[in-house]
Write an enzyme that holds these catalytic residues in place. Structure first.
Site, short mmCIF file in Angstrom:
data_model
loop_
_atom_site.label_atom_id
_atom_site.label_comp_id
_atom_site.label_asym_id
_atom_site.label_seq_id
_atom_site.Cartn_x
_atom_site.Cartn_y
_atom_site.Cartn_z
N TYR A 69 0.83 -1.20 0.00
CA TYR A 69 0.00 0.00 0.00
C TYR A 69 0.88 1.26 0.00
O TYR A 69 1.86 1.35 0.76
CB TYR A 69 -0.88 -0.05 1.25
CG TYR A 69 -1.87 1.07 1.38
CD1 TYR A 69 -2.90 1.21 0.46
CD2 TYR A 69 -1.78 1.97 2.43
CE1 TYR A 69 -3.82 2.24 0.59
CE2 TYR A 69 -2.70 3.01 2.56
CZ TYR A 69 -3.71 3.13 1.63
OH TYR A 69 -4.61 4.15 1.74
N ASP A 101 -0.95 -7.45 6.22
CA ASP A 101 -2.02 -6.45 6.08
C ASP A 101 -3.18 -7.17 5.38
O ASP A 101 -3.11 -7.48 4.19
CB ASP A 101 -1.50 -5.27 5.26
CG ASP A 101 -2.53 -4.14 5.13
OD1 ASP A 101 -3.74 -4.44 5.19
OD2 ASP A 101 -2.13 -2.98 4.96
N LYS A 148 -12.21 -0.10 5.43
CA LYS A 148 -12.62 -0.76 4.19
C LYS A 148 -13.69 -1.81 4.50
O LYS A 148 -14.76 -1.45 4.94
CB LYS A 148 -11.39 -1.35 3.49
CG LYS A 148 -10.17 -0.42 3.50
CD LYS A 148 -10.34 0.85 2.68
CE LYS A 148 -9.23 1.88 2.90
NZ LYS A 148 -7.86 1.40 2.72
#
Ligand code: PLP
Length: 385
Positions: A101, A173, A198
């Protein structure tokens, strides 16, 4: 709750997050909008930076859903990442998957590098690179699976087994899969981190982060970081996260079914170069994805055979998909990395890492799939005209 610890995922997701109704009989927990607590209270609260009933409810639930003993809640996914990385020290080495990310990369490069943290990147989806674990003896291994935005799959059990031999903890993650589809701790990882912003919350109405673990020493570090760095969520955001996660299983089933159908259809449609979705046989790591995940989640990427401008115009013609960053909410979103998340990366470099001008990331919501398909179809027709 101990009789419920062996209950199924959905039952735990609903029941573990309820409580603190006191003598009122309230079925939904109250929001504890208080900064401080009277000294000596039986529940052991003192100041909201180091704990609040709304944090405790989501921490208990998310520990249970991730299959871990402990979980700590944070203000955002980036706060959760900060909590973990701040527990390392100058000179420590993180061996990280190369496709992580962007904000994680930025934290490593622009913040923690100043304090002497070393980070080495490698492609952990290739087992031949796992030898670097033994060779470089990192302090921590950092990976995502599926990765952002390329949806590569990393073999979590494989990496964790090699890391365990070398005595190196592994952080996964788990944001893109959510604990409903994939549980890194059960696959041997030390830490499972998620941006609850999310899928866990799932309604795009607040930010949040969590770190789950079975290791008491890591848990202590996370609790310390929550209060010492001021990384705690607000009680109201924790309440929203608790409310959102109660439908996680239902939502993930629908996100995954919709995404599988759309990705499979789009792959065969003229004007599309390729589609990547973990549960389509065309995904290079399809077998691994099926072993590691319960379903493919709601994200797929597709490369349209068109220019950067035409791809952006396609996004603007969509009615059911909003052009926006983020993912994992009930509403469908679309992202055009070349003009949004990766706009600052030179076009040549972008293409080298697989982010072409026509690449789109679809975050498929829980709407009726026929409406989503029709929407993409009408927007595609605009490209050929
Ligand atoms: C969004 C995201 C984060 C950061 O979470 P925030 O809640 O936005 O701070 C971290 N990791 C992944 C994979 C993400 O998608």
């Amino acid at each position: 709750m101990s009789s419920e610890s062996r209950a199924g995922f959905s039952t735990r997701s609903v029941h573990e997050s309820l409580g603190f109704g006191g003598t009122t009989g309230a079925v939904s927990p109250p929001v504890f909008l208080t900064s401080t607590f009277e000294n000596g209270n039986p529940d052991g609260f003192d100041y909201t930076r180091s704990g609040n009933p709304n944090f405790r409810l989501i921490e208990r639930t998310l520990a249970s859903l991730e299959g871990g003993r402990h979980a700590t809640s944070f203000a955002s996914g980036v706060s959760a990442i900060t909590a973990v990385v701040s527990s390392l020290k100058s000179g420590d080495l993180v061996l990280a998957e190369e496709n992580i990310y962007g904000c994680t990369y930025r934290l490593f490069a622009r913040v923690f590098a100043k304090f002497g943290l070393q980070v080495r990147y490698t492609d952990l989806s290739r087992p031949e690179n796992w030898a670097q674990i033994e060779q470089s003896k990192p302090t921590l291994i950092w990976l995502e699976s599926p990765t952002n935005p390329l949806l590569k799959i990393v073999d979590i059990a494989g990496v964790s087994a090699i890391a365990a031999q070398a005595g190196v903890p592994v952080l996964v993650d788990n944001t893109f899969a959510s604990p409903y589809l994939q549980r890194p701790l059960e696959l041997g990882a030390t830490l499972a981190l998620a941006s609850t912003t999310k899928y866990v919350n799932g309604h795009s109405d607040c930010l949040g982060g969590v770190v789950a673990t079975n290791d008491p020493a890591w848990h202590e570090r996370m609790v310390f970081a929550q209060k010492a760095l001021g990384l705690q969520p607000s009680p109201f955001d924790a309440w929203l996260t608790g409310r959102g996660q109660r439908t996680l299983a239902l939502r993930m089933e629908r996100h995954s079914a919709n995404a599988l159908e759309l990705a499979g259809w789009l792959e065969k449609r003229p004007g599309v170069r390729w589609v990547r979705y973990p549960f389509l046989p065309s995904h290079p790591q399809h077998d691994l994805a099926r072993r590691q995940m319960k379903a493919g989640s709601g994200l797929f990427i597709a490369e349209l055979a068109c220019s950067c401008e035409a791809a952006l115009a396609f996004c603007r013609r969509l009615r059911c998909f909003t052009l926006a960053e983020s993912l994992g909410g009930v509403e469908s979103l679309i992202c055009h990395p070349a003009s949004m998340t990766h706009a600052s990366v030179p076009a040549e470099v972008r293409r080298q890492v697989g982010i072409g001008d026509g690449l789109l990331r679809f975050s498929v919501g829980i709407e009726d799939v026929e409406d989503l398909r029709r929407d993409i179809d009408q927007a595609m027709e605009g490209i050929s005209r």
